[in-house]
Motif scaffolding. Structure first.
Motif, PDB file in Angstrom:
ATOM      1  N   ASP A  87       3.138   6.641  -7.788  1.00  0.00           N
ATOM      2  CA  ASP A  87       2.233   5.403  -7.441  1.00  0.00           C
ATOM      3  C   ASP A  87       2.617   4.708  -6.474  1.00  0.00           C
ATOM      4  OD1 ASP A  87       0.448   7.084  -9.112  1.00  0.00           O
ATOM      5  OD2 ASP A  87       0.296   5.854 -10.584  1.00  0.00           O
ATOM      6  N   ASN A  88       3.573   3.916  -6.872  1.00  0.00           N
ATOM      7  CA  ASN A  88       4.167   2.998  -5.770  1.00  0.00           C
ATOM      8  C   ASN A  88       4.512   3.714  -4.460  1.00  0.00           C
ATOM      9  OD1 ASN A  88       4.097   0.917  -7.715  1.00  0.00           O
ATOM     10  ND2 ASN A  88       5.950   1.353  -8.556  1.00  0.00           N
ATOM     11  N   PHE A  89       5.038   4.699  -4.532  1.00  0.00           N
ATOM     12  CA  PHE A  89       5.369   5.380  -3.127  1.00  0.00           C
ATOM     13  C   PHE A  89       4.347   5.256  -2.214  1.00  0.00           C
ATOM     14  CE2 PHE A  89       6.567   8.787  -0.355  1.00  0.00           C
ATOM     15  CZ  PHE A  89       7.692   8.481   0.065  1.00  0.00           C
ATOM     16  N   ILE A  90       3.206   6.209  -3.020  1.00  0.00           N
ATOM     17  CA  ILE A  90       2.013   6.646  -2.080  1.00  0.00           C
ATOM     18  C   ILE A  90       1.387   5.282  -1.816  1.00  0.00           C
ATOM     19  CG2 ILE A  90      -0.588   7.499  -2.637  1.00  0.00           C
ATOM     20  CD1 ILE A  90       1.982   9.543  -2.224  1.00  0.00           C
ATOM     21  N   GLY A  91       1.426   4.119  -2.780  1.00  0.00           N
ATOM     22  CA  GLY A  91       0.775   2.799  -2.057  1.00  0.00           C
ATOM     23  C   GLY A  91       1.415   2.281  -0.753  1.00  0.00           C
ATOM     24  N   LYS A  92       2.638   2.711  -0.660  1.00  0.00           N
ATOM     25  CA  LYS A  92       3.188   2.136   0.576  1.00  0.00           C
ATOM     26  C   LYS A  92       2.704   2.816   1.913  1.00  0.00           C
ATOM     27  CE  LYS A  92       7.367   0.889  -1.906  1.00  0.00           C
ATOM     28  NZ  LYS A  92       8.647   1.097  -1.919  1.00  0.00           N
TER      29      LYS A  92
END
Length: 149
Positions: free
Chosen positions: A73-78
């Motif tokens: 989720d954090n990765f995709i959010g970037k």
């Protein structure tokens, strides 16, 4: 080129690879699947569960999956995924094996993967996920080097 597989691990190198995959997807109107593979632990040791805890237990695996979901989720959010059709998948296992197996089963047209900046000697002794994927994949593999600051 309809389907692109992008293995990620949350590192800046995999983020750089994802950005390149997005560029390719925009050019060819491709769908991207971001894949995070957590190495499944099969170690017996001492942990919070006491002596002899099996780290591959169901409870530990569920915690690992939750942790990986947060990482994804954090990765995709970037990423700027505007106008891109994409999905995510999280698997447990040996990373290079899972990447190759998924790419074959789901008939991906391209794998875009980051390469860590190991020295030649370290690569020789350890190998790398990207090297193993490159040598075992059924489809083209685009290996993206570390992004230099």
């Amino acid at each position: 080129m309809d389907k692109i597989l992008v293995p990620v691990d949350g590192s800046p190198t995999s983020e750089h690879a994802a950005e390149k995959a997005i560029d390719v997807a925009k050019k060819y109107n491709s769908r991207i699947t971001f894949l995070l593979v957590a190495k499944k632990p099969e170690v017996i040791g001492t942990g919070s569960g006491g002596t002899g805890t099996i780290f591959g237990s169901k409870e530990y695996i569920n915690e690992l999956k939750e942790e990986q979901e947060k990482t994804m989720d954090n990765f995709i959010g970037k990423l700027n995924l505007e106008g891109i059709e994409y999905g995510t998948k999280i698997l447990l296992g040996e990373p290079y094996e899972e990447i190759i197996e998924m790419s074959e089963k789901e008939k991906f047209d391209l794998i875009v993967i980051g390469r860590r900046g190991f020295s030649k000697i370290t690569r020789f002794f350890l190998g790398s996920v990207s090297q193993r994927v490159l040598s075992g994949a059924h489809c083209p593999v685009l290996v993206i080097p570390e992004k230099k600051a």
